[in-house]
Motif scaffolding. Structure first.
Motif, mmCIF file in Angstrom:
data_model
loop_
_atom_site.group_PDB
_atom_site.id
_atom_site.type_symbol
_atom_site.label_atom_id
_atom_site.label_comp_id
_atom_site.label_asym_id
_atom_site.label_seq_id
_atom_site.Cartn_x
_atom_site.Cartn_y
_atom_site.Cartn_z
ATOM 1 N N GLU A 179 -30.552 10.036 84.375
ATOM 2 C CA GLU A 179 -31.439 10.338 83.248
ATOM 3 C C GLU A 179 -32.884 10.463 83.720
ATOM 4 O O GLU A 179 -33.617 11.358 83.286
ATOM 5 N N ALA A 180 -33.296 9.589 84.619
ATOM 6 C CA ALA A 180 -34.664 9.655 85.153
ATOM 7 C C ALA A 180 -34.883 10.963 85.891
ATOM 8 O O ALA A 180 -35.940 11.594 85.755
ATOM 9 N N GLU A 181 -33.887 11.400 86.650
ATOM 10 C CA GLU A 181 -34.020 12.661 87.377
ATOM 11 C C GLU A 181 -34.161 13.840 86.412
ATOM 12 O O GLU A 181 -35.026 14.697 86.587
ATOM 13 N N ARG A 182 -33.326 13.867 85.373
ATOM 14 C CA ARG A 182 -33.424 14.948 84.377
ATOM 15 C C ARG A 182 -34.813 14.961 83.727
ATOM 16 O O ARG A 182 -35.448 16.009 83.616
ATOM 17 N N ASP A 183 -35.289 13.808 83.305
ATOM 18 C CA ASP A 183 -36.594 13.735 82.652
ATOM 19 C C ASP A 183 -37.730 14.059 83.613
ATOM 20 O O ASP A 183 -38.725 14.665 83.231
ATOM 21 N N PHE A 184 -37.583 13.655 84.866
ATOM 22 C CA PHE A 184 -38.590 13.959 85.877
ATOM 23 C C PHE A 184 -38.720 15.475 86.043
ATOM 24 O O PHE A 184 -39.818 16.018 86.078
ATOM 25 N N PHE A 185 -37.581 16.162 86.136
ATOM 26 C CA PHE A 185 -37.629 17.619 86.275
ATOM 27 C C PHE A 185 -38.268 18.273 85.054
ATOM 28 O O PHE A 185 -38.998 19.247 85.179
ATOM 29 N N LEU A 186 -37.993 17.755 83.872
ATOM 30 C CA LEU A 186 -38.637 18.290 82.674
ATOM 31 C C LEU A 186 -40.152 18.107 82.739
ATOM 32 O O LEU A 186 -40.913 18.999 82.351
#
Length: 131
Positions: free
Chosen positions: A37-44
């Protein structure tokens, strides 16, 4: 990218694992879900910084997460022992020392791109190593 550092600190503190529905019954799953989830949000978050794409392509991450679950028998409150979960991402290392001891225990290893196994893992995932 100071804003990304602040974002990561706040995100990991408030959302990473502890709000996952599998925590605390399945800590390993909660940690994995939290990192994803952190990776997805980081990319956003980085999408808003597309003008700095050269810097984003050369950036890296590191995180150590240590969760100590204190276990007690619910009936007679006998301590059953602690369980320690360690998650490590990037070129960082978690260590443990107790009561100002000179002895330390390494809980994780750095993921250094100079390591042949780490270089292979990075490249097989489509990543690049900048030197």
């Amino acid at each position: 990218f100071y804003f990304l550092l602040i974002f990561c600190v706040i995100f990991f503190k408030n959302f990473l694992v502890f709000r996952d529905p599998s925590f605390p019954s399945e800590p390993k799953r909660a940690i994995k879900n939290g990192f994803q989830e952190a990776e997805r949000d980081f990319f956003l978050q980085t999408q808003s910084k597309k003008n700095d794409i050269n810097e984003l392509e050369k950036s890296g991450s590191c995180c150590n997460l240590v969760i100590i679950l204190r276990r007690k028998n619910k009936i007679n409150k006998i301590k059953l022992g602690d369980i320690v979960y360690v998650a490590n991402l990037g070129n960082s290392r978690a260590i443990y020392s107790e009561n100002k001891s000179n002895l330390i225990e390494f809980l994780s290893e750095e993921h250094k791109p100079e390591s042949l196994s780490e270089e292979k893992r990075i490249k097989s995932a489509g990543g690049y190593i900048f030197k």
